[in-house]
Design an enzyme around this catalytic site. Sequence first.
Site, PDB file in Angstrom:
ATOM      1  N   GLY A  81       0.778  -1.221   0.000  1.00 49.68           N
ATOM      2  CA  GLY A  81       0.000   0.000   0.000  1.00 49.68           C
ATOM      3  C   GLY A  81       0.813   1.277   0.000  1.00 49.68           C
ATOM      4  O   GLY A  81       0.242   2.377  -0.038  1.00 49.68           O
ATOM      5  N   ASN A 110       0.646   2.743  -6.556  1.00 47.50           N
ATOM      6  CA  ASN A 110      -0.433   3.150  -5.649  1.00 47.50           C
ATOM      7  C   ASN A 110      -0.776   4.631  -5.796  1.00 47.50           C
ATOM      8  O   ASN A 110      -1.905   5.038  -5.500  1.00 47.50           O
ATOM      9  CB  ASN A 110      -0.068   2.825  -4.197  1.00 47.50           C
ATOM     10  CG  ASN A 110      -0.149   1.333  -3.912  1.00 47.50           C
ATOM     11  OD1 ASN A 110      -1.098   0.667  -4.305  1.00 47.50           O
ATOM     12  ND2 ASN A 110       0.862   0.803  -3.249  1.00 47.50           N
ATOM     13  N   HIS A 197      -2.346  -8.214  -8.098  1.00 48.22           N
ATOM     14  CA  HIS A 197      -1.072  -8.664  -7.556  1.00 48.22           C
ATOM     15  C   HIS A 197      -0.579  -9.936  -8.248  1.00 48.22           C
ATOM     16  O   HIS A 197      -1.329 -10.910  -8.343  1.00 48.22           O
ATOM     17  CB  HIS A 197      -1.201  -8.917  -6.053  1.00 48.22           C
ATOM     18  CG  HIS A 197      -1.521  -7.678  -5.285  1.00 48.22           C
ATOM     19  ND1 HIS A 197      -2.819  -7.338  -4.945  1.00 48.22           N
ATOM     20  CD2 HIS A 197      -0.723  -6.685  -4.811  1.00 48.22           C
ATOM     21  CE1 HIS A 197      -2.796  -6.195  -4.290  1.00 48.22           C
ATOM     22  NE2 HIS A 197      -1.553  -5.774  -4.194  1.00 48.22           N
TER      23      HIS A 197
END
Length: 220
Positions: A81, A110, A197
């Site tokens: 994150g 991100n 991912h």
Amino acid sequence: MSQSTSPRLSRRNGLLISLAVLASALSAPAHASSQATVLVVGDSISAEYGLPRGTGWVALLQKQLDSGRIPARLVNASISGDTTAGGRARLPQLLKTHQPKVLLLELGANDALRGLPLAQTQANLTAMTQLAQQSGAKVLLLGMQVPPNYGASYTRQFAQVFADVGKAQKAAVLPFLLKGVADAPDALQYFQSDRIHPNAKAQARIAGNVLPELKKLLLK
């Protein structure tokens, strides 16, 4: 006679032992310093999100370096994150602690997911690159790309950020960390169910993308 020479022998033996200990102490740091530290500062792609510990691309890259007898130790300081702003805030202490020879910088995705301004992303990457270089580290920017649904113009501009920072700061750039993964004809097989991912199957490819560029910096 033995009584008179014994103290001399003892002093001589003590001196030899002391010299041996000193030589050993001096040689240990030299051996340790021959192993370069490579600091990885990234987000979930580098932090093994959704993967068993020790199976991500950073761990596999370490194995590739070891098998190639390249004396380098990877330190993975990635956080899921994380943004370029977060990395910029953390980097000074990381550089001070680990004193890396090379910084692998894998941040920016991100920023795009959160809709942050590209100028902000570029400024943060520039600041981190400069900070690492000032500390004596070489920098390898691990470029990312955003999905086509972001629009052709934004996709192109985002990818260009990494190239522009690398050119301006004379830093090495890997244009696309997920080459052969995200742009593969059958890309879905390399991703977890969230389609964001990379899965375990993709990690060796990612490590393989980084290895040749990292070797260039380590062997200079």
